[in-house]
Design an enzyme around this catalytic site. Sequence first.
Site, PDB file in Angstrom:
ATOM      1  CG  HIS A   1      -1.777   1.164   1.408  1.00 39.99           C
ATOM      2  ND1 HIS A   1      -3.069   1.196   0.919  1.00 39.99           N
ATOM      3  CD2 HIS A   1      -1.564   2.373   1.983  1.00 39.99           C
ATOM      4  CE1 HIS A   1      -3.613   2.376   1.204  1.00 39.99           C
ATOM      5  NE2 HIS A   1      -2.722   3.110   1.856  1.00 39.99           N
TER       6      HIS A   1
ATOM      7  CB  CYS B   1      -0.277  12.111   3.176  1.00 39.36           C
ATOM      8  SG  CYS B   1       0.647  11.350   4.532  1.00 39.36           S
TER       9      CYS B   1
END
Lengths: 299, 299
Positions: free
Chosen positions: B206, B239
């Site tokens: 990932h 993020c």
Amino acid sequence: MTRVEIVEVSPRDGLQNERTTLSTADKLELVDRARRTGARRIEVTSFVRPDRVPQLADAAEVATALPANGTDGIGYSALVLNVRGYERAVATGIREVTTVVLASDTFSERNQGMSTLDALDVVREIRGRGRVDGVKVAVTIGASFGCPFEGEVPEDRFTSVAAAVADLGADEVCLADTIGVAVPSDVETRFGILRELSPDVPMRIHLHDTRNTGVANAVAAVRSGVRALDASLGGIGGCPFAPGASGNVATEDLVYTLHRMGYDTGLDLGEAIAHAEWVTGKLGVPVSGRLAKVGGFPR
Amino acid sequence: MTRVEIVEVSPRDGLQNERTTLSTADKLELVDRARRTGARRIEVTSFVRPDRVPQLADAAEVATALPANGTDGIGYSALVLNVRGYERAVATGIREVTTVVLASDTFSERNQGMSTLDALDVVREIRGRGRVDGVKVAVTIGASFGCPFEGEVPEDRFTSVAAAVADLGADEVCLADTIGVAVPSDVETRFGILRELSPDVPMRIHLHDTRNTGVANAVAAVRSGVRALDASLGGIGGCPFAPGASGNVATEDLVYTLHRMGYDTGLDLGEAIAHAEWVTGKLGVPVSGRLAKVGGFPR
């Protein structure tokens, strides 16, 4: 630690493809900022036709203003496409040039007005002049991984161009992903061919991050024995064949990855980010590299 | 051609980190677009606390509206962090979950309110429930390559967490670069450790493209035997620990590189680009991947 040299090309390939033209003073400041980042090789300008590349019309002023090569430990180089450009460069004190042959005929005709074979003759002449003058001559094989006009550059075509370049005894051979299409397996294959043809020549790569493969290709190159990588602070430069695309792979992005993989570039990431921000601010463009947005790790 | 599976996680990790919340209908359309791109594994939502992740508060509605797993050849999965989430997921017909243990205690405490060791107990319980219910349980080791709070995750710490995960017999183990700090050598080392601990477990990665290493890490992973890669159309998601950063590595960027390297993902690049544009348009964010700006090669 393996040493890998980053060749800062923002003053040449970066500025050449931006809409805004920097003043000569700003160009010299960019060169100085590259030096402060830690770069020991800087491509400072291009001696080409000012009507074709008006952004670099002051090539002679820029080059003349720099310390004579060697006196400050920096290798200042310039791009030249013909003997006239070579002579103009050398007249300014430049002792290192990069010249270009394009791997496909269509691209070569459009860009240099001659076939690849004729361009090889020009390169050979520059190579000879360099020997006489004591000027280092690097040869870039442009569009080594794909052509904007012909599409794929078949392996045998690449091999025959690389063999011709190997024969003429360049001081360094650079494979350029001019339109940013290469993937790591391409990089490995084509540098493998070059290495076989020319076992001792120093190898360099010129990457554009157009399709987000720049860092991956840099890693593949370094692992294939390449020890010099062109890069541009902030990733400036765009791609003349892909409007809106990012430019050269960003210096600061390469520094992050290479350092974290245990390679030594001699560059400072914090400095690179600061100067990436400065040059993109001057040009009025966003930073294309990613490190400037988030910083390194660990802090 | 080696088959490499792209797990489309835009409906979960992508949407979870965007400011705009899509309607349930738009989420279902995103899942359908992922399917039309060619994805055969889609992480459709997350059964977590709606007060913590309001963007996915309609997890049950989304999951219930999908065809029962297996009937259309698509593996629809959901993220769950505890037994309650597992039960909610399974009640909707979900037959495949991903659960998470974070490699560092500080991150685990902040994110899941318990130490890594306690989180491993939770994962073990979910694993047991999955065996009874015939539900596939994948385990993600979050922050496998670095922690936003502790910084480096030392190799022996990673190894002990990976060993615990190997012991509990997950159906698949995913190493997550949650904050986008990994470089290819990290990927190779840590998947090497995992492979040694658990020679037969399917491995997944990932990636976040926060520091422009996403594609390089994907290549390193695939060459290390990883056969499933999480990715997000358009690279949506950001993020949470790096404001302004790009999100998951973009599906379309992975498709370009993997196909050109000779891997088969089953995805269509043109479709991926079209749907990347659709979802970023819906969210009102720029496409973070690069392929959508320039298209593939050769045309």
